[in-house]
Design an enzyme around this catalytic site. Structure first.
Site, PDB file in Angstrom:
ATOM      1  N   ASP A  82       0.846  -1.198   0.000  1.00  0.00           N
ATOM      2  CA  ASP A  82       0.000   0.000   0.000  1.00  0.00           C
ATOM      3  C   ASP A  82       0.883   1.251   0.000  1.00  0.00           C
ATOM      4  O   ASP A  82       1.755   1.410   0.869  1.00  0.00           O
ATOM      5  CB  ASP A  82      -0.876  -0.040   1.265  1.00  0.00           C
ATOM      6  CG  ASP A  82      -1.929   1.049   1.290  1.00  0.00           C
ATOM      7  OD1 ASP A  82      -2.401   1.439   0.210  1.00  0.00           O
ATOM      8  OD2 ASP A  82      -2.300   1.493   2.401  1.00  0.00           O
ATOM      9  N   GLY A 188      -8.044   8.646   6.632  1.00  0.00           N
ATOM     10  CA  GLY A 188      -8.259   9.009   8.024  1.00  0.00           C
ATOM     11  C   GLY A 188      -9.717   9.082   8.435  1.00  0.00           C
ATOM     12  O   GLY A 188     -10.626   8.702   7.686  1.00  0.00           O
ATOM     13  N   LYS A 191     -13.056  12.900   7.041  1.00  0.00           N
ATOM     14  CA  LYS A 191     -13.033  13.022   5.584  1.00  0.00           C
ATOM     15  C   LYS A 191     -13.856  14.197   5.068  1.00  0.00           C
ATOM     16  O   LYS A 191     -13.575  14.738   4.014  1.00  0.00           O
ATOM     17  CB  LYS A 191     -13.556  11.734   4.947  1.00  0.00           C
ATOM     18  CG  LYS A 191     -12.737  10.493   5.328  1.00  0.00           C
ATOM     19  CD  LYS A 191     -13.222   9.284   4.578  1.00  0.00           C
ATOM     20  CE  LYS A 191     -12.637   8.001   5.124  1.00  0.00           C
ATOM     21  NZ  LYS A 191     -11.169   7.950   5.070  1.00  0.00           N
ATOM     22  N   ASN A 262     -10.173   0.546  -0.437  1.00  0.00           N
ATOM     23  CA  ASN A 262      -9.173   0.505   0.640  1.00  0.00           C
ATOM     24  C   ASN A 262      -9.740   0.915   2.000  1.00  0.00           C
ATOM     25  O   ASN A 262     -10.324   1.999   2.135  1.00  0.00           O
ATOM     26  CB  ASN A 262      -8.029   1.469   0.304  1.00  0.00           C
ATOM     27  CG  ASN A 262      -7.076   0.908  -0.715  1.00  0.00           C
ATOM     28  OD1 ASN A 262      -7.407  -0.024  -1.443  1.00  0.00           O
ATOM     29  ND2 ASN A 262      -5.877   1.464  -0.765  1.00  0.00           N
ATOM     30  N   ASP A 264      -8.662   1.067   6.132  1.00  0.00           N
ATOM     31  CA  ASP A 264      -7.744   0.944   7.256  1.00  0.00           C
ATOM     32  C   ASP A 264      -8.355   1.576   8.509  1.00  0.00           C
ATOM     33  O   ASP A 264      -8.462   0.954   9.564  1.00  0.00           O
ATOM     34  CB  ASP A 264      -6.409   1.630   6.914  1.00  0.00           C
ATOM     35  CG  ASP A 264      -5.362   1.404   7.992  1.00  0.00           C
ATOM     36  OD1 ASP A 264      -5.635   0.657   8.951  1.00  0.00           O
ATOM     37  OD2 ASP A 264      -4.256   1.971   7.892  1.00  0.00           O
ATOM     38  N   ARG A 289      -5.163 -11.122  26.108  1.00  0.00           N
ATOM     39  CA  ARG A 289      -6.105 -11.948  25.339  1.00  0.00           C
ATOM     40  C   ARG A 289      -7.547 -11.551  25.608  1.00  0.00           C
ATOM     41  O   ARG A 289      -8.417 -11.749  24.776  1.00  0.00           O
ATOM     42  CB  ARG A 289      -5.895 -13.429  25.676  1.00  0.00           C
ATOM     43  CG  ARG A 289      -4.530 -13.943  25.237  1.00  0.00           C
ATOM     44  CD  ARG A 289      -4.248 -15.302  25.808  1.00  0.00           C
ATOM     45  NE  ARG A 289      -4.202 -15.275  27.289  1.00  0.00           N
ATOM     46  CZ  ARG A 289      -3.843 -16.303  28.035  1.00  0.00           C
ATOM     47  NH1 ARG A 289      -3.487 -17.448  27.479  1.00  0.00           N
ATOM     48  NH2 ARG A 289      -3.823 -16.202  29.353  1.00  0.00           N
TER      49      ARG A 289
HETATM   50  P1  13P Z   1      -9.050   4.943   5.168  1.00  0.00           P
HETATM   51  O1  13P Z   1      -8.225   5.881   5.983  1.00  0.00           O
HETATM   52  O2  13P Z   1     -10.321   5.583   4.727  1.00  0.00           O
HETATM   53  O3  13P Z   1      -9.309   3.644   5.858  1.00  0.00           O
HETATM   54  O4  13P Z   1      -8.233   4.611   3.829  1.00  0.00           O
HETATM   55  C1  13P Z   1      -7.209   3.646   3.836  1.00  0.00           C
HETATM   56  C2  13P Z   1      -6.405   3.646   2.594  1.00  0.00           C
HETATM   57  O5  13P Z   1      -6.720   4.271   1.601  1.00  0.00           O
HETATM   58  C3  13P Z   1      -5.186   2.841   2.596  1.00  0.00           C
HETATM   59  O6  13P Z   1      -4.465   2.985   1.415  1.00  0.00           O
HETATM   60  O1  G3H Z   2      -3.253   5.096   3.453  1.00  0.00           O
HETATM   61  C1  G3H Z   2      -2.680   4.894   4.502  1.00  0.00           C
HETATM   62  C2  G3H Z   2      -3.023   3.701   5.298  1.00  0.00           C
HETATM   63  O2  G3H Z   2      -4.064   3.975   6.190  1.00  0.00           O
HETATM   64  C3  G3H Z   2      -1.801   3.174   5.984  1.00  0.00           C
HETATM   65  O3  G3H Z   2      -1.471   3.957   7.069  1.00  0.00           O
HETATM   66  O4  G3H Z   2       0.968   4.385   6.770  1.00  0.00           O
HETATM   67  O5  G3H Z   2      -0.126   4.663   9.006  1.00  0.00           O
HETATM   68  O6  G3H Z   2       0.225   2.385   8.032  1.00  0.00           O
HETATM   69  P1  G3H Z   2       0.008   3.854   7.753  1.00  0.00           P
HETATM   70 ZN    ZN Z   3      -4.529   4.961   0.607  1.00  0.00          ZN
END
Ligand code: 13P
Ligand code: G3H
Ligand code: ZN
Length: 341
Positions: A82, A188, A191, A262, A264, A289
């Site tokens: 990513d 994030g 948005k 995507n 996260d 746990r």
């Molecule tokens: P989000 O922050 O909306 O979950 O997007 C994640 C993302 O684009 C990772 O590449």
């Molecule tokens: O687009 C970014 C993803 O949310 C990954 O985030 O670089 O903090 O792992 P990170």
């Molecule tokens: Zn991204």
């Protein structure tokens, strides 16, 4: 079953579904995701950021993903980089056995983005690995690259969205396999300041200039209200958090050529909300746990719901069949591994 994203996108483009690309950073997150995919018979892309490689040590993460492939042979799984930002990182990911990589040159000027992407495509394709590249600017924080402030982004959105004419040139000159587009999403938990709205007219225009090219939507977390409420109730401070409404995500995958979505932030929120709740309601608890387990369950339930929104639930068998039909070999890494070199 391990594979590239090719058979997934082949079916997703016309099939009215999108494949969830979930960021993995540790064992519990990965298990929550794969358990949901197994429960819903869904293909999945497990993606690893540069930050995740550093945090968890890629050797540990890769073994966790290998365990997913072994435990769930019926689930189509792609391992994806990513927001890769350099040729060196892309090479390292290929050497580590990823089946798909993203080179994100969107913060460079256009010609440099083309040059960098074309170079990575050449290297990756020679190793049997597929490539996603990005054109346009997303708000929020992209990997190390500090993106745009959410308010400034939404105010001047037109200037940041992917240009459909440039997209055609970008696809032709780079030879990429999928295109990450800026259509109003951002990374994030914050948005939108006002009404959340994706630029569907822009997706339509890109589909016209780039017919058949699988599109990727970054920043696609929906920031579920229940997680934000739990976080705020139990000592957190996330006022004004807002994501992409699920109906708009469903529309993007069912009606348009968005094949990869995507996510996260929603994983982070599910985990954080559950851990905060347990710490607040059971202050004597100190067995990891007993809080990481429920957090993993919360991720599983959230991802299950997401797979239904993406309409990828129930598509695992068809994707496996498409992969077999394509008859493509796995990346060179796996030939070497099988030969013990
Ligand atoms: P989000 O922050 O909306 O979950 O997007 C994640 C993302 O684009 C990772 O590449
Ligand atoms: O687009 C970014 C993803 O949310 C990954 O985030 O670089 O903090 O792992 P990170
Ligand atoms: Zn991204």
């Amino acid at each position: 079953m391990l594979m590239t994203t090719k058979p997934m996108f082949d079916l997703a483009y016309d099939g009215g579904f999108g494949v969830g690309a979930f960021n993995v950073n540790n064992m519990e997150i990965t298990q929550g995701i794969i358990e949901a995919c197994a429960a819903e018979s869904s293909p999945v892309i497990l993606q690893i950021s540069k930050g995740a490689r550093q945090y968890a040590n890629i050797r540990f993460l890769k073994h966790i993903i290998d365990a997913c492939v072994e435990e769930y042979p019926e689930i189509p799984i792609a391992i994806h980089c990513d927001h890769g930002d350099t040729v060196e990182l892309i090479r390292a990911c290929i050497d580590d056995g990823y089946t798909s990589v993203m080179i994100d040159g969107s913060h460079h000027d256009y010609e440099e983005n083309v040059r960098l992407t074309a170079e990575c495509v050449k290297i990756a394709h020679a190793a049997g690995v597929v490539v996603e590249a990005e054109l346009g600017m997303l708000g929020g924080i992209e990997e190390d690259v500090v993106g745009l402030d959410a308010e400034e982004y939404q105010k001047n959105i037109e200037k940041y969205l992917t240009d459909p004419v440039q997209a055609k040139d970008f696809v032709e000159r780079t030879g990429l396999d999928s295109l990450a587009v800026a259509i109003g999403t951002s990374h994030g938990a914050y948005k939108f300041k006002h009404e959340p709205k994706l630029a569907f007219d822009r997706i339509e225009a890109i589909m016209k200039t780039c017919p058949g090219v699988p599109l990727v939507m970054h920043g696609s977390s929906s920031v579920p209200r229940e997680f934000i409420d739990l976080i705020n109730k139990y000592g957190g401070d996330m006022p004004g958090a807002m994501g992409v409404p699920e109906e708009q995500i469903a529309d993007a995958v069912r009606t348009y050529g968005v094949c990869k979505v995507n996510i996260d932030t929603d994983l982070r929120l599910a985990l954080t909300a559950k851990i905060r709740e347990i710490f607040a309601t059971k202050p004597a608890e100190f067995d990891p746990r007993k809080y990481l387990g429920p957090a993993r369950d919360a991720i599983r339930e959230m991802v299950k719901r997401k797979l239904r929104v993406l309409n990828s639930a129930g598509k695992a068998d068809a994707v496996v069949a498409r992969w077999k039909e394509l008859g493509e070999p796995l990346p060179v890494y796996y030939e070497r591994r099988a030969a013990g070199v």
